[in-house]
Design an enzyme around this catalytic site. Structure first.
Site, PDB file in Angstrom:
ATOM      1  N   PRO A   2       0.746  -1.245   0.000  1.00 23.87           N
ATOM      2  CA  PRO A   2       0.000   0.000   0.000  1.00 23.87           C
ATOM      3  C   PRO A   2       0.783   1.306   0.000  1.00 23.87           C
ATOM      4  O   PRO A   2       1.177   1.802   1.033  1.00 23.87           O
ATOM      5  CB  PRO A   2      -0.825  -0.093   1.285  1.00 23.87           C
ATOM      6  CG  PRO A   2      -0.086  -1.061   2.172  1.00 23.87           C
ATOM      7  CD  PRO A   2       1.045  -1.632   1.386  1.00 23.87           C
ATOM      8  N   GLU A   3       0.964   1.885  -1.166  1.00 24.48           N
ATOM      9  CA  GLU A   3       1.309   3.299  -1.274  1.00 24.48           C
ATOM     10  C   GLU A   3       0.030   3.953  -1.788  1.00 24.48           C
ATOM     11  O   GLU A   3      -0.993   3.274  -1.900  1.00 24.48           O
ATOM     12  CB  GLU A   3       2.501   3.501  -2.230  1.00 24.48           C
ATOM     13  CG  GLU A   3       3.780   2.842  -1.695  1.00 24.48           C
ATOM     14  CD  GLU A   3       5.019   3.078  -2.559  1.00 24.48           C
ATOM     15  OE1 GLU A   3       5.109   4.142  -3.189  1.00 24.48           O
ATOM     16  OE2 GLU A   3       5.887   2.196  -2.594  1.00 24.48           O
ATOM     17  N   LYS A  60      -1.852   7.947   2.340  1.00 22.84           N
ATOM     18  CA  LYS A  60      -2.000   6.497   2.486  1.00 22.84           C
ATOM     19  C   LYS A  60      -3.024   6.133   3.558  1.00 22.84           C
ATOM     20  O   LYS A  60      -3.130   4.979   3.950  1.00 22.84           O
ATOM     21  CB  LYS A  60      -0.651   5.868   2.852  1.00 22.84           C
ATOM     22  CG  LYS A  60       0.460   6.124   1.845  1.00 22.84           C
ATOM     23  CD  LYS A  60       1.790   5.620   2.377  1.00 22.84           C
ATOM     24  CE  LYS A  60       2.953   6.154   1.555  1.00 22.84           C
ATOM     25  NZ  LYS A  60       4.252   5.861   2.180  1.00 22.84           N
ATOM     26  N   ARG A 261      16.026   1.792   4.594  1.00 22.49           N
ATOM     27  CA  ARG A 261      15.253   1.093   3.547  1.00 22.49           C
ATOM     28  C   ARG A 261      16.106   0.970   2.303  1.00 22.49           C
ATOM     29  O   ARG A 261      17.024   1.761   2.082  1.00 22.49           O
ATOM     30  CB  ARG A 261      13.996   1.894   3.167  1.00 22.49           C
ATOM     31  CG  ARG A 261      13.327   2.612   4.281  1.00 22.49           C
ATOM     32  CD  ARG A 261      12.424   1.739   5.116  1.00 22.49           C
ATOM     33  NE  ARG A 261      11.524   0.924   4.337  1.00 22.49           N
ATOM     34  CZ  ARG A 261      10.331   1.308   3.904  1.00 22.49           C
ATOM     35  NH1 ARG A 261       9.906   2.511   4.167  1.00 22.49           N
ATOM     36  NH2 ARG A 261       9.576   0.498   3.229  1.00 22.49           N
TER      37      ARG A 261
END
Length: 272
Positions: A2-3, A60, A261
DNA sequence: AACACGACCTGGTAGC
DNA sequence: TGCTACCAGGTCGTGT
């Protein structure tokens, strides 16, 4: 998952299924952690018996506006999904919360990692908080080149981290931030304020383009309610393609770490 | 202010 | 086959 594009698809899917306007007979949170520090019993009691008026997306975040002046704030985080189900008794393994509607249908919050969150707030308080914390929507008219250049010029942060910050621009995550930078040929570690004006304009365009395409792909992938459709996903040029040849220059894609990340980019096409 | 890093969680998989 | 280590599309709190 989910972006912004995937969250948008989730919301469209719910609206298309006609959940807006339905009465919630029962709402249950199966895992208390997702509502922490709110009390599960309080939240369940407040939601059960309400009508679900409207499904809204901010960045989001998913806002489920209720008929009692309150709203559920749903964040899918890494692995969450929210979708309508014909049978409210259907409870997959990773069901963290569920809604049963009047008339027999239901809605599920499924989340294997259980990092997602559901909280309840007075609607006005929640929307005010979103206004304050969530930046401009990249597919909104307010996302102008002037606005973007102005924000960029006052940030010394590396380009990738700037894009992933939800304050200036909302909705970009690890994948689409990397894809937008690749299209604009900007090195992910360059301090934002050092990016030239023409490059910033290119990046603005790339963000809009990537988001539009990804929203379309995500909508197709969700065409069948609650199910992803293979082969309809956004074709990434750099994300998760370490060592694979760049689609433009054929040199190997590189992976580095930023903010804990992975960042993927082409060292030849994306210069400092 | 900006950054690094751990915490929050579970599951898939590469590598031995 | 079975184990381990690491990785994952997000965000928040803490410490430097």
């Amino acid at each position: 998952m989910p972006e912004l594009p995937e969250v948008e698809a989730v919301c469209r899917n719910l609206r298309a299924a006609g959940v807006e306007g339905l009465s919630i007979v029962r709402f249950r949170i199966e895992r208390p952690g997702i509502a922490r520090p709110q009390e599960v019993g309080d939240v369940e009691a407040a939601v059960s018996g309400c009508r679900l008026l409207r499904v809204e997306r901010r960045g989001k975040n998913i806002l489920l506006h209720l008929s009692n002046g309150q709203s559920l704030h749903v964040h899918l985080r890494m692995t969450g999904n929210l979708y309508p189900v014909p049978d409210p008794r259907f409870r997959p393994m990773a069901t963290r919360a569920w809604w049963e509607f009047d008339g027999g249908r239901g809605m599920l919050f499924e989340d294997s990692r259980a990092l997602g969150r559901i909280h309840l707030y007075p609607t006005a308080e929640l929307t005010a908080r979103m206004d304050e914390q969530i930046g401009v929507e990249p597919l909104d008219g307010a996302f102008t080149t002037q606005f973007f250049v102005q924000q960029a010029k006052r940030s010394g942060r590396p380009a990738k981290l700037f894009l992933m910050d939800q304050h200036p621009v909302a909705g970009l995550g690890n994948i689409y931030a990397a894809e937008a930078l690749f299209r604009a040929r900007i090195h992910p570690e360059v301090p934002m304020k050092r990016v030239s004006k023409p490059r910033l304009l290119a990046l603005h365009g790339a963000i809009v383009q990537v988001m539009r395409e990804a929203v379309d792909s995500a909508a197709l992938a969700y065409a069948e309610p609650g199910r992803f459709v293979e082969g309809e996903s956004f074709p990434c040029a750099v994300y998760d393609r370490e060592q694979e040849p760049c689609t433009i220059c054929e040199r190997p894609i590189r992976r580095i770490t930023q903010g804990g990340r992975s960042t993927y980019y082409c060292p030849a096409c994306q210069r400092r």
